[in-house]
Structure formats: C-alpha cells, structure tokens
Design an enzyme around this catalytic site. Structure first.
Site, PDB file in Angstrom:
ATOM      1  N   LYS A   1       0.986  -1.178   0.101  1.00 63.13           N
ATOM      2  CA  LYS A   1       0.417  -0.002   0.091  1.00 63.13           C
ATOM      3  C   LYS A   1       1.036   0.898  -0.104  1.00 63.13           C
ATOM      4  CE  LYS A   1      -4.961  -1.351   0.768  1.00 63.13           C
ATOM      5  NZ  LYS A   1      -4.534  -2.357   1.523  1.00 63.13           N
TER       6      LYS A   1
ATOM      7  N   LYS B   1     -11.794  -4.558  -9.295  1.00 65.24           N
ATOM      8  CA  LYS B   1     -12.155  -3.737  -9.416  1.00 65.24           C
ATOM      9  C   LYS B   1     -11.094  -2.814 -10.107  1.00 65.24           C
ATOM     10  CE  LYS B   1     -12.872  -3.472  -4.491  1.00 65.24           C
ATOM     11  NZ  LYS B   1     -12.432  -4.689  -4.588  1.00 65.24           N
TER      12      LYS B   1
ATOM     13  N   LYS C   1      -5.995  -9.902 -14.796  1.00 61.58           N
ATOM     14  CA  LYS C   1      -6.783 -11.147 -13.458  1.00 61.58           C
ATOM     15  C   LYS C   1      -7.790 -10.092 -13.237  1.00 61.58           C
ATOM     16  CE  LYS C   1      -6.662 -10.816  -8.123  1.00 61.58           C
ATOM     17  NZ  LYS C   1      -7.431  -9.528  -6.928  1.00 61.58           N
TER      18      LYS C   1
HETATM   19  P1  ADP Z   1     -10.062  -6.859  -6.094  1.00 63.17           P
HETATM   20  O1  ADP Z   1      -9.173  -7.081  -7.113  1.00 63.17           O
HETATM   21  O2  ADP Z   1     -11.082  -6.737  -7.192  1.00 63.17           O
HETATM   22  O3  ADP Z   1     -10.113  -5.351  -5.348  1.00 63.17           O
HETATM   23  P2  ADP Z   1     -10.448  -7.470  -3.406  1.00 63.17           P
HETATM   24  O4  ADP Z   1      -8.828  -7.797  -3.236  1.00 63.17           O
HETATM   25  O5  ADP Z   1     -10.826  -6.891  -2.267  1.00 63.17           O
HETATM   26  O6  ADP Z   1     -10.543  -7.728  -4.811  1.00 63.17           O
HETATM   27  O7  ADP Z   1     -10.625  -9.078  -3.348  1.00 63.17           O
HETATM   28  C1  ADP Z   1     -11.248  -9.913  -2.318  1.00 63.17           C
HETATM   29  C2  ADP Z   1     -11.764 -11.075  -2.221  1.00 63.17           C
HETATM   30  O8  ADP Z   1     -11.648 -12.075  -4.009  1.00 63.17           O
HETATM   31  C3  ADP Z   1      -9.972 -12.002  -2.488  1.00 63.17           C
HETATM   32  O9  ADP Z   1     -10.721 -12.575  -1.498  1.00 63.17           O
HETATM   33  C4  ADP Z   1      -9.474 -12.009  -3.334  1.00 63.17           C
HETATM   34  O10 ADP Z   1      -8.805 -13.776  -2.686  1.00 63.17           O
HETATM   35  C5  ADP Z   1     -11.035 -12.349  -4.422  1.00 63.17           C
HETATM   36  N1  ADP Z   1     -10.343 -12.180  -5.487  1.00 63.17           N
HETATM   37  C6  ADP Z   1     -10.805 -11.604  -6.382  1.00 63.17           C
HETATM   38  N2  ADP Z   1      -9.817 -11.487  -7.681  1.00 63.17           N
HETATM   39  C7  ADP Z   1     -10.159 -12.372  -7.773  1.00 63.17           C
HETATM   40  C8  ADP Z   1     -10.254 -13.020  -9.070  1.00 63.17           C
HETATM   41  N3  ADP Z   1      -9.867 -12.470 -10.409  1.00 63.17           N
HETATM   42  N4  ADP Z   1     -10.281 -14.428  -9.412  1.00 63.17           N
HETATM   43  C9  ADP Z   1     -10.253 -15.151  -7.851  1.00 63.17           C
HETATM   44  N5  ADP Z   1     -10.406 -14.493  -6.811  1.00 63.17           N
HETATM   45  C10 ADP Z   1     -10.510 -13.183  -6.767  1.00 63.17           C
END
Ligand code: ADP
Ligand code: TRP
Length: 320
Positions: A110, A192, A189
């Site tokens: 971060k 958001k 990947k």
């Molecule tokens: P983002 O990348 O959209 O901000 P987060 O980091 O908040 O998502 O992830 C929340 C949960 O969803 C975590 O447990 C993460 O491992 C899972 N996750 C997020 N994106 C993926 C993905 N593309 N494939 C599999 N799991 C994911």
C-alpha cells in the site's frame, strides 16, 4: 470447530470475488460453526466517505445473503457492531513489536502504491488479530494475500499467552490455494481496480455489453479456434459442466463458430448461475428490516464470545 473470516466492503462484487471468496464462504457453513463479518473498520483504511462505506457495507450483506449464507447456521455481522475488538486490539498492541508490522507485505504494498502512512493502515493486522482471537476461532479461511496476517495473529496470541497466561486459542489459517484466478474482460486478473469486471448482480443489456467486450484473438468465424487460453472459454469453464465444456471446446476446434456465439453461450451460463441469486437479492432489498435483524443477531452471537474473551484478557493483564 469455530471458523471465522472477514470480507472488506470495498465495491461491487464480481465473478472473481464470487469464486475466490464468496463461494468458499458459503461452503464453510458445512464445515463447522461459522462466523462471517463485514470488515468495515478495516475498510476505513481506504474508504473515507461515509455514504460510500455505509452503502458498500449493506451491499456486501445483501450479496452474501443472496449467495447463500444461511443466518440460521452462520453469524453474519458488521465488524463495527462488535466494538470489543478495539479494546482487545489495544491489549494485543502491547505485545506487538513494531518490526512485526513493518514486515507485513500488504502494508508495504500500500505504501509503495502511494497510500499515506497512517497508523490505521500500520496497525491493521493487530485489529485483524483481535477479530480472530475475540471469538476464539480455530480456523481462518483466507486468500493467499492474508496468510501473513494470520501468522501475525498466531504470534501475538502466543506472546500474550506466554506473558500473561493462557487466554487465546491459537488459530490455523486455511489458505485457498486451489482457487483459480478469474480473468477479467481484458484477460488480466479480474479486479475492480482494473475496470475489467463482470459484476454478479449486473444483468440485462449492461451485462451483455460487458460480455461482448471480452478480449479474444481476431480469428474469423470459419477458422478453427483453440479454447485453452481464450478468455471467454476460461470464464465458461467456471460455470459449465464437464460435458458442456467439452461440447463448446469441440465447436471452437471445428471452426464455423465465431467468438460472438461463444460469448452468448457464456452469457446464458452467467444468467443461469446468478439468476436465482439476483432474484433473492431483489427480495432482500424489499425487506431491509430482515437484513438488519440478521446482522444484529449475528453481532449479538459474536459479542457474547468477544465479551467472554475480553473479560479473561482484562483479568490476565491486571485491568480487573
Ligand atoms: P479486487 O481485486 O476486485 O479489489 P479484492 O482484493 O477486494 O478484489 O478481493 C476480495 C476477495 O476476492 C479476495 O479473497 C480475493 O482473493 C478474491 N478475488 C478477487 N479477485 C479475484 C479473481 N480475479 N480471481 C479469484 N479470486 C479473486
Ligand atoms: N484483511 C482481510 C482482507 O482484506 C479482511 C479481514 C479483516 C479478515 N479481519 C479479518 C479476514 C479476520 C479474516 C479474519 O481480506
């Protein structure tokens, strides 16, 4: 066995979140006494807009209930409804060396991304330890990125027990190693942060538009195509049976099918899989009193355990 996990309310949930975090959380309910909470205190380290935090917290509660969290079996609650964790976090802070927090990857990442070096962000793992230790959880299912935080929790619990006497259960992480990384519409990947998501609760024309945007190579309709490595096929695989996957793979390889057709097949699968959840979510939105009751009951269940632990910890350190 007591299982606990937390989810940060940080935006509209997408298919990556569903397969990576939500579906495993729903499956947890089969394995023991489950506690799932919405980590709104933790979200404050990145979300500093009251209306947005409130809305995203409610959204996550609705999304999880729609996806199959059964409040009869699982305590679903807002972290902020169990404020006992803050007192516990303070007690843990006093057995927490700075170096332990300085080594945390998520903090370092971060900071590298330009976030300000706030105390909240730095102390994040101590609060997470309190979340886990307050209800004396045995097992903590998390994604790989959170493994280190569970290790910090184990360190703090052990140090506290050694210093003040046995108060905490030492939790085990359960790491979701085999969850595939779900690709986004651009093939990276799904996240958001990359604006490449397919949201679970998006439907109709906007969803169709997103699906049609999925990046493919530029082979013509007649040409044979390789399904492995194609983004549309990768998403289809998550939702289709083995026979359906094999049938679509054959159509790719035979030629005569354009990517547009494969996208329609995928769209149908998405609607089939998430349709009932969208319906359930619409019903829940009409019944917000029920959702609030579920969250309150979940918090009460978690608070009973948290108060019990906190009393023991206060005794142990000499506050009582
Ligand atoms: P983002 O990348 O959209 O901000 P987060 O980091 O908040 O998502 O992830 C929340 C949960 O969803 C975590 O447990 C993460 O491992 C899972 N996750 C997020 N994106 C993926 C993905 N593309 N494939 C599999 N799991 C994911
Ligand atoms: N830090 C976790 C995440 O970002 C969320 C979280 C907060 C959590 N407290 C927790 C997860 C306790 C498991 C247990 O995903």
């Amino acid at each position: 066995m007591r299982i606990l996990t937390g989810i940060q309310p940080s935006g509209k949930l997408h298919i990556g979140n569903y397969f990576g975090a939500m579906k495993p959380a729903v499956e947890l309910q089969e394995q023991g006494d489950a506690y799932i909470f919405i980590a709104n205190y933790h979200a404050m380290t990145t979300v500093q807009d009251a209306a947005a935090l409130r809305e995203m917290t409610t959204d996550v509660a609705l999304d999880f209930l729609a996806a199959g969290i059964d409040p009869e079996r699982t305590a679903l609650y807002r972290q902020s409804d169990v404020p006992e964790v803050h007192e516990l976090a303070w007690l843990l802070s006093n057995v927490c060396p700075m170096g332990l927090l300085e080594r945390c990857h998520s903090y370092k990442d971060k900071i590298a991304k330009g976030f300000a070096t706030m105390h909240g962000l730095f102390a994040y793992p101590v609060l997470m330890a309190a979340d886990i230790l307050a209800p004396q959880a045995n097992v903590v299912p998390v994604g790989k990125d959170q493994k280190q935080h569970v290790e910090v929790t184990r360190d703090l619990a052990t140090k506290f027990n050694n210093t003040f006497g046995e108060v905490f259960t030492i939790p085990e992480p359960s790491i979701r190693e085999n969850v595939a990384v779900v690709p986004g519409v651009d093939g990276q990947k799904m996240s958001k942060s990359y604006d490449n998501t397919l949201e679970i609760f998006m439907e109709g024309k906007p969803l169709k538009k997103r699906v049609m945007k999925i990046l493919t190579d530029s082979k013509e309709m007649e040409e044979p195509k390789e399904p492995e490595g194609d983004n549309v096929f990768a998403l289809y695989k998550l939702l289709a049976t083995e026979e359906e996957q094999a049938a679509l793979a054959d159509r790719y390889r035979a030629g005569g099918m354009g990517y547009g057709h494969a996208k329609i097949e995928l769209l149908d699968k998405i609607n089939e899989h998430f349709g009932p959840m969208r319906e359930k979510r619409r019903e829940l939105v009409e019944n917000m009193d029920y959702v609030e009751d579920v969250l309150k009951a979940g918090a009460e269940k978690a608070s009973i355990l948290a108060r019990e632990t906190l009393n023991k910890a206060r005794q142990a350190v000499g506050l009582e």
